[in-house]
Enzyme design. Structure first.
Site, mmCIF file in Angstrom:
data_model
loop_
_atom_site.group_PDB
_atom_site.id
_atom_site.type_symbol
_atom_site.label_atom_id
_atom_site.label_comp_id
_atom_site.label_asym_id
_atom_site.label_seq_id
_atom_site.Cartn_x
_atom_site.Cartn_y
_atom_site.Cartn_z
ATOM 1 N N HIS A 214 42.885 27.036 39.429
ATOM 2 C CA HIS A 214 43.528 28.295 39.791
ATOM 3 C C HIS A 214 43.808 29.202 38.594
ATOM 4 C CE1 HIS A 214 45.249 31.514 41.839
ATOM 5 N NE2 HIS A 214 46.154 31.517 40.905
ATOM 6 N N TYR A 218 42.642 33.443 37.302
ATOM 7 C CA TYR A 218 43.411 34.517 36.663
ATOM 8 C C TYR A 218 43.006 34.726 35.212
ATOM 9 C CZ TYR A 218 45.835 36.759 40.281
ATOM 10 O OH TYR A 218 46.074 37.545 41.358
ATOM 11 N N HIS A 365 35.353 35.688 49.606
ATOM 12 C CA HIS A 365 36.554 35.989 48.813
ATOM 13 C C HIS A 365 36.242 35.954 47.317
ATOM 14 C CE1 HIS A 365 40.573 35.794 47.117
ATOM 15 N NE2 HIS A 365 40.345 34.576 46.650
ATOM 16 N N PHE A 366 35.526 34.926 46.882
ATOM 17 C CA PHE A 366 35.379 34.912 45.423
ATOM 18 C C PHE A 366 34.292 35.857 44.919
ATOM 19 C CE2 PHE A 366 33.402 30.546 46.107
ATOM 20 C CZ PHE A 366 32.126 30.840 45.676
ATOM 21 N N HIS A 367 33.454 36.338 45.835
ATOM 22 C CA HIS A 367 32.542 37.382 45.354
ATOM 23 C C HIS A 367 33.215 38.752 45.280
ATOM 24 C CE1 HIS A 367 29.417 34.289 45.763
ATOM 25 N NE2 HIS A 367 28.804 34.999 44.844
ATOM 26 N N ARG A 428 30.443 26.640 53.959
ATOM 27 C CA ARG A 428 29.894 26.970 52.649
ATOM 28 C C ARG A 428 29.080 25.778 52.163
ATOM 29 N NH1 ARG A 428 34.988 26.592 48.332
ATOM 30 N NH2 ARG A 428 33.340 26.973 46.830
ATOM 31 N N ARG A 429 28.324 25.987 51.098
ATOM 32 C CA ARG A 429 27.608 24.910 50.428
ATOM 33 C C ARG A 429 26.674 24.126 51.349
ATOM 34 N NH1 ARG A 429 32.453 22.831 46.318
ATOM 35 N NH2 ARG A 429 31.826 24.257 44.692
HETATM 36 FE FE1 HAS Z 1 41.529 33.416 45.201
HETATM 37 C C1 HAS Z 1 40.043 30.607 46.563
HETATM 38 C C2 HAS Z 1 44.380 32.787 46.952
HETATM 39 C C3 HAS Z 1 43.052 36.168 43.752
HETATM 40 C C4 HAS Z 1 39.001 33.559 42.881
HETATM 41 N N1 HAS Z 1 39.846 32.316 44.814
HETATM 42 C C5 HAS Z 1 39.397 31.204 45.508
HETATM 43 C C6 HAS Z 1 38.168 30.743 44.937
HETATM 44 C C7 HAS Z 1 37.890 31.557 43.857
HETATM 45 C C8 HAS Z 1 38.949 32.536 43.805
HETATM 46 C C9 HAS Z 1 36.719 31.440 42.892
HETATM 47 O O1 HAS Z 1 45.639 30.426 48.431
HETATM 48 C C10 HAS Z 1 37.305 29.605 45.481
HETATM 49 C C11 HAS Z 1 37.388 28.339 44.728
HETATM 50 C C12 HAS Z 1 36.465 27.320 45.314
HETATM 51 O O2 HAS Z 1 35.304 27.290 44.902
HETATM 52 O O3 HAS Z 1 36.863 26.603 46.218
HETATM 53 N N2 HAS Z 1 43.361 34.340 45.371
HETATM 54 C C13 HAS Z 1 44.358 33.942 46.174
HETATM 55 C C14 HAS Z 1 45.469 34.887 46.088
HETATM 56 C C15 HAS Z 1 45.084 35.862 45.198
HETATM 57 C C16 HAS Z 1 43.768 35.489 44.726
HETATM 58 C C17 HAS Z 1 46.755 34.846 46.829
HETATM 59 N N3 HAS Z 1 41.122 34.640 43.640
HETATM 60 C C18 HAS Z 1 41.880 35.678 43.185
HETATM 61 C C19 HAS Z 1 41.263 36.252 42.010
HETATM 62 C C20 HAS Z 1 40.124 35.508 41.767
HETATM 63 C C21 HAS Z 1 40.043 34.508 42.799
HETATM 64 C C22 HAS Z 1 41.831 37.403 41.233
HETATM 65 C C23 HAS Z 1 39.105 35.618 40.690
HETATM 66 C C24 HAS Z 1 39.026 36.526 39.791
HETATM 67 N N4 HAS Z 1 42.099 32.005 46.529
HETATM 68 C C25 HAS Z 1 43.334 31.889 47.081
HETATM 69 C C26 HAS Z 1 43.403 30.649 47.872
HETATM 70 C C27 HAS Z 1 42.161 30.026 47.759
HETATM 71 C C28 HAS Z 1 41.371 30.900 46.917
HETATM 72 C C29 HAS Z 1 44.541 30.131 48.639
HETATM 73 C C30 HAS Z 1 41.709 28.700 48.399
HETATM 74 C C31 HAS Z 1 41.032 28.945 49.688
HETATM 75 C C32 HAS Z 1 40.386 27.734 50.257
HETATM 76 O O4 HAS Z 1 40.662 27.418 51.401
HETATM 77 O O5 HAS Z 1 39.584 27.068 49.584
HETATM 78 C C33 HAS Z 1 45.983 37.030 44.806
HETATM 79 O O6 HAS Z 1 46.519 36.739 43.568
HETATM 80 C C34 HAS Z 1 45.377 38.363 44.957
HETATM 81 C C35 HAS Z 1 46.357 39.508 44.683
HETATM 82 C C36 HAS Z 1 45.645 40.822 44.578
HETATM 83 C C37 HAS Z 1 45.970 41.951 45.191
HETATM 84 C C38 HAS Z 1 45.115 43.169 45.023
HETATM 85 C C39 HAS Z 1 45.728 44.202 44.104
HETATM 86 C C40 HAS Z 1 44.773 45.345 43.934
HETATM 87 C C41 HAS Z 1 44.474 45.967 42.761
HETATM 88 C C42 HAS Z 1 43.470 47.087 42.732
HETATM 89 C C43 HAS Z 1 44.103 48.405 43.052
HETATM 90 C C44 HAS Z 1 43.073 49.462 43.086
HETATM 91 C C45 HAS Z 1 43.240 50.713 42.568
HETATM 92 C C46 HAS Z 1 42.071 51.629 42.634
HETATM 93 C C47 HAS Z 1 44.461 51.187 41.908
HETATM 94 C C48 HAS Z 1 47.150 42.040 46.094
HETATM 95 C C49 HAS Z 1 45.140 45.574 41.479
HETATM 96 C C50 HAS Z 1 42.304 52.736 43.600
HETATM 97 C C51 HAS Z 1 41.230 53.734 43.376
HETATM 98 C C52 HAS Z 1 40.775 54.618 44.272
HETATM 99 C C53 HAS Z 1 39.734 55.590 43.883
HETATM 100 C C54 HAS Z 1 41.287 54.635 45.667
HETATM 101 CU CU CU Z 2 43.647 29.833 43.466
#
Ligand code: HAS
Ligand code: CU
Length: 538
Positions: A214, A218, A365-367, A428-429
């Site tokens: 995890h 990040y 999700h991870f893409h 998956r996989r």
């Molecule tokens: Fe995740 C599974 C929960 C974020 C990567 N995640 C994965 C896996 C990967 C991954 C690789 O709780 C799969 C691993 C595997 O192979 O099995 N993830 C979360 C949560 C967040 C989160 C709660 N993940 C990420 C990030 C990753 C990433 C970042 C990589 C870089 N994830 C999980 C969970 C799993 C999981 C479970 C397990 C699932 C399972 O069943 O296997 C959060 O931290 C995300 C919070 C983000 C936000 C978005 C904020 C938005 C922003 C952009 C704003 C845009 C602007 C532009 C300002 C709330 C900052 C506006 C512009 C205009 C022009 C309109």
């Molecule tokens: Cu995680």
């Protein structure tokens, strides 16, 4: 060329080589799952999938982040005659490890996927390669700590420059996380793979892997956040939205990323519900610094637009400098992360994760997290970073502009197809879509084709990226002033001294790790467990 630039470029070149090979395999995977091609027996789907995951998720990201972070630390803590022996040692150890692991995968000795879960058992030299890749990064950590020490010796209690601070926090988190995976590989997997032990404790190795896995995600994201927070405002000629907020967000990531790996094990046996519930809450807590980031970034856009007399959402978006490929790429990356973050919150919600775990949803999700926001930010940043390091002018800016849009469109289409397949139950996989001929399988077909269309667009984007990259590296036109510059902080924005006490924050992180993992580890050790002999399914 400055010696420091050569070191940073060496990291970026390995990253780009991994990108080229890894993304080609990615396209073949989408075509294979969509039924358009069948992989030959001598290079089967799972070998390719392992190479894709390891080369992109582990090698491309790590080398790029080390290069970028070294740039951030060295440019903001300038020193005369900096000793580069330690960081170069890191590069060599990382690169030798990468070559060993890649050789084992490509030659068929390690089709264990990028999570290398036991009891799948690879040739031992694969694990040795992985261990070297990880241990190599510890030299980078040591180097950054020494640079920060040199700053302190000269500036006393003065805060570290923001980019150096972000890089250092990220690598402290990385160091604490990699202790887990190094322990897994060195204590459990290597002796088992060499046959020195006759079995492996599968659940323990999974727990150790995700303790690392995890914070790993990040670690990728904070590489992109370094650009979003510290470079983007400079491109818009406004100060960093808030130096203090940025440091608070990074400290929150350091403290909250480490204790929550168990959210990848919600469906695993042997961990009581109460610990999974605790991890759900902590995972939702780590969403907060990302929401702070979203707020700070859009506030930066708003400040820029206001300077040009533009107000209101539509006018702000239109006022942004979309013609600049680096800016456009990064902003498109941010938009992708809105969807990535949404999916993450679904995954973190224990009861909803039951529906999506181990399906194509997670792949989607991870893409739109590491493959979208992180990778696109890195590619787009290269359009300033490579000229800054080589002194050559960016070639084909129009192609670069097309590249970032192609990536955005390709990734949106591909990950949408993946998410829907996941909701329809596609696992998956798996190498093909029929899945033993079960009844729901035909409903996945359309979405798998959509996924393959996205894959084709993405590979076109990769080709355009390398066109620009190689064109730039061979460009005779030079600009010795080219830099990837960091934005200044707002005058008077002085973060409290406590935010700089990184040792204390690391200790808080370790304490939370003990709270979150103490119970599950105790539970695991006190119930009967079995050692698996290992298997080779390929
Ligand atoms: Fe995740 C599974 C929960 C974020 C990567 N995640 C994965 C896996 C990967 C991954 C690789 O709780 C799969 C691993 C595997 O192979 O099995 N993830 C979360 C949560 C967040 C989160 C709660 N993940 C990420 C990030 C990753 C990433 C970042 C990589 C870089 N994830 C999980 C969970 C799993 C999981 C479970 C397990 C699932 C399972 O069943 O296997 C959060 O931290 C995300 C919070 C983000 C936000 C978005 C904020 C938005 C922003 C952009 C704003 C845009 C602007 C532009 C300002 C709330 C900052 C506006 C512009 C205009 C022009 C309109
Ligand atoms: Cu995680």
């Amino acid at each position: 060329m400055k010696a420091e630039n050569r070191l940073i470029l060496a990291h970026l070149y390995v990253a780009f080589a991994a990108l080229a090979v890894g993304t080609t395999f990615g396209l073949l995977q989408t075509l294979s799952r969509a039924g358009a091609i069948t992989m030959p027996v001598w290079f089967d789907y799972y070998r390719m999938l392992t190479a894709h995951g390891v080369l992109l998720a582990l090698v491309f990201t790590t080398f790029f982040i080390v290069g970028l972070s070294t740039y951030a630390v060295y440019r903001t803590i300038p020193r005369r005659n900096r000793n580069l022996v330690i960081p170069w040692t890191g590069w060599w150890v990382m690169t030798i490890g990468t070559v060993m692991a890649a050789y084992e995968i490509l030659s068929g000795g390690a089709s264990v996927l990028y999570t290398f879960y036991a009891p799948l058992k690879a040739d031992p030299w694969f694990y040795v390669g992985v261990a070297l890749l990880i241990i190599g990064t510890w030299f980078v950590v040591l180097d950054f700590l020494m640079q920060a020490g040199a700053w302190k010796a000269e500036h006393g209690r003065e805060k570290l420059p923001l980019p150096a601070f972000m890089a250092l926090v990220n690598f402290i988190m990385w160091f604490l996380a990699t202790i887990g995976v190094a322990f897994e590989v060195v204590v459990y997997l290597i002796p088992w793979a060499f046959g020195w032990t006759n079995g492996v404790d599968v659940l323990m190795t999974r727990m150790l892997f995700w303790y690392f896995g995890h914070p790993l995600v990040y670690f990728w994201m904070l590489g992109a956040y370094l650009i979003w927070y510290a470079v983007v405002p400079g491109m818009l000629k406004v100060p960093v939205f808030s130096d203090t907020l940025t440091r608070v967000a990074f400290i929150l990531f350091l403290v909250l990323s480490l204790p929550i790996g168990i959210h990848h094990e919600f469906m695993d046996p042997g961990i009581a519900d109460k610990w999974k519930l605790l991890v759900t809450f902590l995972t939702l807590a780590v969403v907060i610094p990302s929401l702070m980031t979203a707020f700070a970034l859009f506030a930066t856009f708003e400040e820029y637009a206001a300077k040009h007399g533009k107000f209101g959402f539509i006018n702000i978006v239109r006022a942004l400098p979309w013609a600049d490929p680096m800016f456009a790429g990064i902003t498109l990356a941010m938009i992708l992360f809105i969807f990535g973050g949404f999916g993450g919150i679904v995954n973190a919600s224990y009861s909803m994760d039951i529906l999506v775990h181990n399906t194509m949803w997670v792949v989607g999700h991870f893409h739109v997290t590491v493959g979208g926001p992180v990778a696109l930010t890195f590619l787009a940043s290269s359009y300033r970073l490579i000229p800054a390091l080589t002194g050559r002018v960016l070639r084909f800016p129009g192609v670069a502009r097309a590249q970032v849009w192609l990536w955005f469109i390709g990734m949106s289409i591909m990950s949408f197809g993946m998410h829907v397949q996941g909701l329809l139950g596609a696992p998956r996989r798996t190498a093909n879509l029929t899945y033993g001929g079960i009844g729901v399988a035909p409903s996945w077909e359309l979405w798998a084709i959509l996924m393959a269309v996205g894959g084709v667009i993405l590979l076109t984007s990769v080709v355009t990226f390398f066109t620009v990259l190689i064109g730039t590296l061979r460009n005779p036109e030079r600009d010795s002033e080219a830099e990837l510059t960091f934005a200044p902080s707002r005058p008077g924005d002085e973060p409290p001294f406590a935010l700089g006490r990184l040792g204390v924050w690391a200790a808080v992180a370790v304490l939370l790790v003990i709270v979150a993992y103490g119970g599950p580890v105790y539970q695991h050790l006190s119930q009967p467990h079995f050692n698996a002999p290992g298997m080779r399914t390929w």
